[in-house]
Design a protein around this motif. Structure first.
Motif, PDB file in Angstrom:
ATOM      1  N   LEU A   8      -4.823   7.086 -14.474  1.00 34.96           N
ATOM      2  CA  LEU A   8      -5.193   5.832 -13.817  1.00 34.96           C
ATOM      3  C   LEU A   8      -4.930   5.890 -12.311  1.00 34.96           C
ATOM      4  CD1 LEU A   8      -6.069   2.863 -13.990  1.00 34.96           C
ATOM      5  CD2 LEU A   8      -3.701   2.293 -14.567  1.00 34.96           C
ATOM      6  N   LEU A   9      -3.773   6.384 -11.924  1.00 32.25           N
ATOM      7  CA  LEU A   9      -3.414   6.431 -10.504  1.00 32.25           C
ATOM      8  C   LEU A   9      -4.237   7.464  -9.743  1.00 32.25           C
ATOM      9  CD1 LEU A   9       0.452   6.019 -10.859  1.00 32.25           C
ATOM     10  CD2 LEU A   9      -1.207   4.281 -10.175  1.00 32.25           C
TER      11      LEU A   9
ATOM     12  N   ILE B 243      11.352   4.370 -14.852  1.00 32.73           N
ATOM     13  CA  ILE B 243      10.929   4.317 -13.453  1.00 32.73           C
ATOM     14  C   ILE B 243      11.059   2.880 -12.959  1.00 32.73           C
ATOM     15  CG2 ILE B 243       9.023   4.713 -11.830  1.00 32.73           C
ATOM     16  CD1 ILE B 243       9.939   7.277 -13.155  1.00 32.73           C
ATOM     17  N   MET B 244      11.735   2.735 -11.842  1.00 33.24           N
ATOM     18  CA  MET B 244      11.880   1.416 -11.219  1.00 33.24           C
ATOM     19  C   MET B 244      11.252   1.498  -9.832  1.00 33.24           C
ATOM     20  SD  MET B 244      15.741   0.640 -12.484  1.00 33.24           S
ATOM     21  CE  MET B 244      15.782  -1.035 -11.911  1.00 33.24           C
TER      22      MET B 244
ATOM     23  N   ILE C 197       0.820  -1.204   0.000  1.00 31.00           N
ATOM     24  CA  ILE C 197       0.000   0.000   0.000  1.00 31.00           C
ATOM     25  C   ILE C 197       0.862   1.265   0.000  1.00 31.00           C
ATOM     26  CG2 ILE C 197      -1.674   1.333   1.351  1.00 31.00           C
ATOM     27  CD1 ILE C 197      -2.912  -1.385   2.137  1.00 31.00           C
ATOM     28  N   SER C 198       1.835   1.333   0.888  1.00 30.18           N
ATOM     29  CA  SER C 198       2.674   2.537   0.949  1.00 30.18           C
ATOM     30  C   SER C 198       3.500   2.695  -0.326  1.00 30.18           C
ATOM     31  CB  SER C 198       3.577   2.496   2.178  1.00 30.18           C
ATOM     32  OG  SER C 198       4.443   1.382   2.108  1.00 30.18           O
ATOM     33  N   ASP C 199       3.939   1.593  -0.901  1.00 34.90           N
ATOM     34  CA  ASP C 199       4.718   1.667  -2.140  1.00 34.90           C
ATOM     35  C   ASP C 199       3.863   2.138  -3.310  1.00 34.90           C
ATOM     36  OD1 ASP C 199       6.868   0.740  -0.694  1.00 34.90           O
ATOM     37  OD2 ASP C 199       6.653  -1.340  -1.383  1.00 34.90           O
TER      38      ASP C 199
ATOM     39  N   LYS D 173       3.304   9.203  -6.386  1.00 33.39           N
ATOM     40  CA  LYS D 173       4.020  10.476  -6.235  1.00 33.39           C
ATOM     41  C   LYS D 173       5.168  10.574  -7.232  1.00 33.39           C
ATOM     42  CE  LYS D 173       3.040  11.419  -1.407  1.00 33.39           C
ATOM     43  NZ  LYS D 173       3.565  11.473  -0.057  1.00 33.39           N
ATOM     44  N   THR D 174       5.844   9.477  -7.456  1.00 32.41           N
ATOM     45  CA  THR D 174       6.951   9.475  -8.424  1.00 32.41           C
ATOM     46  C   THR D 174       6.440   9.800  -9.826  1.00 32.41           C
ATOM     47  OG1 THR D 174       8.135   7.818  -7.131  1.00 32.41           O
ATOM     48  CG2 THR D 174       8.776   8.059  -9.437  1.00 32.41           C
TER      49      THR D 174
END
Length: 121
Positions: free
Chosen positions: A94-95, A72-73, A41-43, A49-50
């Motif tokens: 989407l996010l 992006i990794m 969840i936190s990731d 945000k990234t």
């Protein structure tokens, strides 16, 4: 592919992808670019945000080839995203939609608990 043992619910979906919530593993699954990625969840919110921090205007203004894509990794995944400007915009949509639906669901549950309606289950 989402884990076949997982119990998932669709959070938000667009033409380009979807976000699912797995209540069994307490994670989110992102389906994007014909692949799925599991996020804690936190990731998941850190990844959002990234993606939001990518400077699309700079990508468009820079004529060099290195600015055509953003690599992006995400943390704690084995996935690497190579995103064009259009991909970034589609992933942002989407996010953002997924985050809105997650917050909306949380608020609805909070109101139901407040009115003790949830206790009737």
């Amino acid at each position: 592919m989402i884990c076949p043992l997982a119990s998932v619910e669709e959070v938000y979906k667009t033409d380009k992808g979807a976000v699912y919530q797995c209540s069994r593993k307490n994670c989110y699954w992102l389906e994007f670019q014909d692949s799925t990625t599991a996020f804690r969840i936190s990731d998941f919110f850190s990844f959002k945000k990234t993606i939001e921090s990518i400077n699309v205007a700079q990508m468009l203004a820079d004529a060099s080839r290195k600015s055509d894509f953003e690599l992006i990794m995400p943390f704690r995944t084995d996935r690497c995203f190579m995103l064009s400007v259009q991909d970034v915009l589609e992933l942002r949509e989407l996010l953002k939609g997924a985050k809105f639906m997650i917050e909306l669901n949380s608020e609805v549950k909070k109101i139901l608990r407040k009115d003790n309606i949830l206790a009737l289950r």
